[in-house]
Scaffold this motif. Structure first.
Motif, PDB file in Angstrom:
ATOM      1  N   ALA A 217       0.709  -1.229  -0.078  1.00 41.31           N
ATOM      2  CA  ALA A 217       0.014  -0.120  -0.181  1.00 41.31           C
ATOM      3  C   ALA A 217       0.926   1.058   0.167  1.00 41.31           C
ATOM      4  N   VAL A 218       2.165   1.470   0.681  1.00 37.74           N
ATOM      5  CA  VAL A 218       2.896   2.359   0.767  1.00 37.74           C
ATOM      6  C   VAL A 218       3.513   2.504  -0.518  1.00 37.74           C
ATOM      7  N   VAL A 219       3.888   1.444  -1.058  1.00 33.87           N
ATOM      8  CA  VAL A 219       4.504   1.742  -2.294  1.00 33.87           C
ATOM      9  C   VAL A 219       3.661   2.125  -3.494  1.00 33.87           C
ATOM     10  N   LYS A 220       2.405   1.644  -3.697  1.00 34.10           N
ATOM     11  CA  LYS A 220       1.485   1.742  -4.329  1.00 34.10           C
ATOM     12  C   LYS A 220       0.989   3.344  -4.233  1.00 34.10           C
ATOM     13  N   GLY A 221       0.738   3.811  -3.017  1.00 33.35           N
ATOM     14  CA  GLY A 221       0.281   4.887  -2.829  1.00 33.35           C
ATOM     15  C   GLY A 221       1.254   6.242  -3.046  1.00 33.35           C
ATOM     16  N   VAL A 222       2.492   5.929  -2.781  1.00 32.08           N
ATOM     17  CA  VAL A 222       3.457   6.660  -3.080  1.00 32.08           C
ATOM     18  C   VAL A 222       3.615   6.865  -4.816  1.00 32.08           C
ATOM     19  N   SER A 223       3.733   5.832  -5.324  1.00 35.64           N
ATOM     20  CA  SER A 223       3.955   5.714  -7.000  1.00 35.64           C
ATOM     21  C   SER A 223       2.813   6.332  -7.417  1.00 35.64           C
ATOM     22  N   GLU A 224       1.653   6.308  -7.168  1.00 33.95           N
ATOM     23  CA  GLU A 224       0.715   7.005  -7.724  1.00 33.95           C
ATOM     24  C   GLU A 224       0.314   8.543  -7.577  1.00 33.95           C
ATOM     25  N   GLN A 225       1.426   9.182  -6.716  1.00 39.36           N
ATOM     26  CA  GLN A 225       1.479  10.430  -6.426  1.00 39.36           C
ATOM     27  C   GLN A 225       2.551  11.210  -6.845  1.00 39.36           C
ATOM     28  N   LYS A 226       2.480  12.525  -7.236  1.00 37.75           N
ATOM     29  CA  LYS A 226       3.696  13.274  -7.409  1.00 37.75           C
ATOM     30  C   LYS A 226       4.197  13.271  -6.006  1.00 37.75           C
ATOM     31  N   TRP A 227       5.540  13.233  -5.878  1.00 35.06           N
ATOM     32  CA  TRP A 227       6.467  13.119  -4.643  1.00 35.06           C
ATOM     33  C   TRP A 227       6.275  14.603  -4.153  1.00 35.06           C
ATOM     34  N   ASP A 228       6.159  14.854  -2.960  1.00 32.25           N
ATOM     35  CA  ASP A 228       6.337  16.002  -2.447  1.00 32.25           C
ATOM     36  C   ASP A 228       6.464  15.739  -0.784  1.00 32.25           C
ATOM     37  N   PHE A 229       7.022  16.586  -0.091  1.00 34.07           N
ATOM     38  CA  PHE A 229       7.433  16.232   1.114  1.00 34.07           C
ATOM     39  C   PHE A 229       6.504  15.726   2.089  1.00 34.07           C
ATOM     40  N   LEU A 230       5.164  16.157   1.924  1.00 35.86           N
ATOM     41  CA  LEU A 230       3.889  15.578   2.843  1.00 35.86           C
ATOM     42  C   LEU A 230       3.950  14.189   2.500  1.00 35.86           C
ATOM     43  N   THR A 231       4.020  13.659   1.111  1.00 31.92           N
ATOM     44  CA  THR A 231       3.516  12.596   0.755  1.00 31.92           C
ATOM     45  C   THR A 231       4.670  11.568   1.275  1.00 31.92           C
ATOM     46  N   VAL A 232       6.048  12.000   1.113  1.00 29.38           N
ATOM     47  CA  VAL A 232       7.044  11.257   1.665  1.00 29.38           C
ATOM     48  C   VAL A 232       6.886  10.835   3.384  1.00 29.38           C
ATOM     49  N   ILE A 233       6.642  11.907   3.866  1.00 34.62           N
ATOM     50  CA  ILE A 233       6.429  11.826   5.432  1.00 34.62           C
ATOM     51  C   ILE A 233       5.465  10.860   5.608  1.00 34.62           C
ATOM     52  N   SER A 234       4.114  11.008   5.106  1.00 32.26           N
ATOM     53  CA  SER A 234       2.944   9.899   5.331  1.00 32.26           C
ATOM     54  C   SER A 234       3.385   8.503   4.833  1.00 32.26           C
ATOM     55  N   ALA A 235       4.287   8.416   3.929  1.00 31.98           N
ATOM     56  CA  ALA A 235       4.598   7.048   3.626  1.00 31.98           C
ATOM     57  C   ALA A 235       5.618   6.474   4.746  1.00 31.98           C
TER      58      ALA A 235
END
Length: 393
Positions: A217-235
């Motif tokens: 889920a973490v890999v899929k969620g990050v791969s389908e989003q534009k990488w930004d600081f909040l996305t990385v922190i959430s991952a």
């Protein structure tokens, strides 16, 4: 040279204390359930409403119980003969058919799902009959299991001929009979308790399967989003939650319910350990879906109510199940750890209730903090000066 025509043998009794590991055949068999759990998670990902959650649980139960049935059989009776290998192959075919029919398992594919589950139970019944023929001492237990599972399988088969919702009524009755069968055989189980080292390992492997969904889920969620600081922190927080659940579960396997049952003559503790794992693995699988939804949410907007309740409720369910396992000593018996798990569940529900308006990263951060506190508390309790044998700790 291995005798590939050898009959089933009793794998418990005099040698029950010997170390025993999962076989290559069992590990191969588990692969099909990796796919089944993935399909279940996919269903929940598409619909996290109450009806979607109900459907997820309704399909998860027979999938899990199908794995439980073959695992308990292999724990007590096993042989590396041609017939056993072929029967496991049939189990895998029926489990794969269940996975194929999961996507619309409560709709147009429900008949196929029911037929797949029923055929899997038929294979298990054949195995129990075969074991009873070759092992007279186990015949009372195998006969009771074969009869109970046969009644349940018959209900699932008949459900194929009925329209919805009557089909689901027979499913419910079949599951109740399936679950009740081991409980009605308690007097036969006491002399044929599961293997003390093999079964916890097998349960741990299934727990690993559902934990793997959280990582996916973490890999899929990050791969389908534009990488930004909040996305990385959430991952990162998502991985921390998964790692914390792994830590708390696997670091507390110091006690075994089979040994407790053998020493005290209480079969009920084995059944408690068995059935409490159901909400635990459901919670872990739902946690992965919750993490994925948080990663796919707009980071600058408040997390919607369904997503917040999903991630908080899923981890709370895991914490509650672990607290029960601690309290009754089916994993490491520790009252303080049990209280921490239960209070963790309460805090997570509070976050779900009062967290309206919080950003996704804030919600997952709070959940991660609660999960990490559980690990820190375990580390504190495990200090060399701590008396883990004290029942009050």
């Amino acid at each position: 040279m291995t005798n590939f025509l050898q009959p089933p043998r009793l794998r418990i009794g005099e040698n029950s204390e010997e170390e025993r590991r999962a076989t290559w055949l069992e590990l191969f068999y588990d692969l099909v359930f990796v796919v089944a759990v993935s399909q279940l998670a996919h269903n929940l990902t598409e619909d996290i409403s109450l009806s979607g959650l109900f459907g997820f649980v309704a399909l998860f139960i027979p999938v899990w119980w199908s794995w439980i049935g073959t695992t308990f059989y292999a724990n007590r009776f096993d042989s590396d003969d041609i017939i056993r290998r072929l029967l496991v192959g049939l189990h895998m075919l029926t489990a794969a058919a269940m996975a194929i029919n999961i996507h619309h398992g409560l709709g147009e594919s429900s008949a196929g799902f029911a037929l797949s589950y029923a055929l899997g139970r038929v294979v298990l019944i054949v195995e129990y009959i075969r074991a009873g023929m070759h092992i007279p001492s186990a015949r009372p237990l195998t006969t009771r299991y074969a009869m109970g599972f046969a009644i349940a399988a018959f209900l699932w088969l008949v459900s194929v001929l009925l329209p919805i919702p009557w089909r689901f009524a027979l499913w419910t009755l079949g599951v109740i009979i399936d679950f009740a069968t081991p409980l009605t055989a308690r007097k036969f189980q006491l002399g044929l308790l599961p293997h003390a080292s093999h079964l916890p390992e097998r349960f741990g492997l299934f727990t690993m399967i559902v934990l793997g969904e959280a990582i996916i889920a973490v890999v899929k969620g990050v791969s389908e989003q534009k990488w930004d600081f909040l996305t990385v922190i959430s991952a990162v927080f998502g991985l921390i939650i998964a790692f914390s659940l792994w830590w708390v579960y696997f670091d507390n396997l110091g006690g075994t319910p089979i040994q407790t049952a053998r020493e005290n003559g209480r079969v009920g503790v084995v059944n408690l350990w068995l059935y409490t794992h159901l909400p635990l693995v459901i919670g872990i699988a739902a946690t992965g879906v919750g993490v994925e939804h948080i990663l796919l949410s707009k980071s600058g907007l408040a997390l919607p109510d369904p997503q917040r309740w999903l991630i908080c409720g899923a981890v709370a369910l895991c914490s509650l199940a672990l607290g029960i396992l601690h309290r009754f000593g089916v994993i490491r018996y520790c009252k303080i750890r049990s209280q921490y798990r239960l209070w963790g569940a309460v805090l997570l529900v509070a976050i779900a209730i009062f967290g309206k308006g919080l950003l996704p990263v804030t919600v997952i951060a709070f959940v991660a903090v609660v999960a990490v506190v559980q690990v820190v508390q375990d580390l504190y309790q495990s200090r060399p000066t701590t008396r883990l044998v004290d029942p009050e700790i």
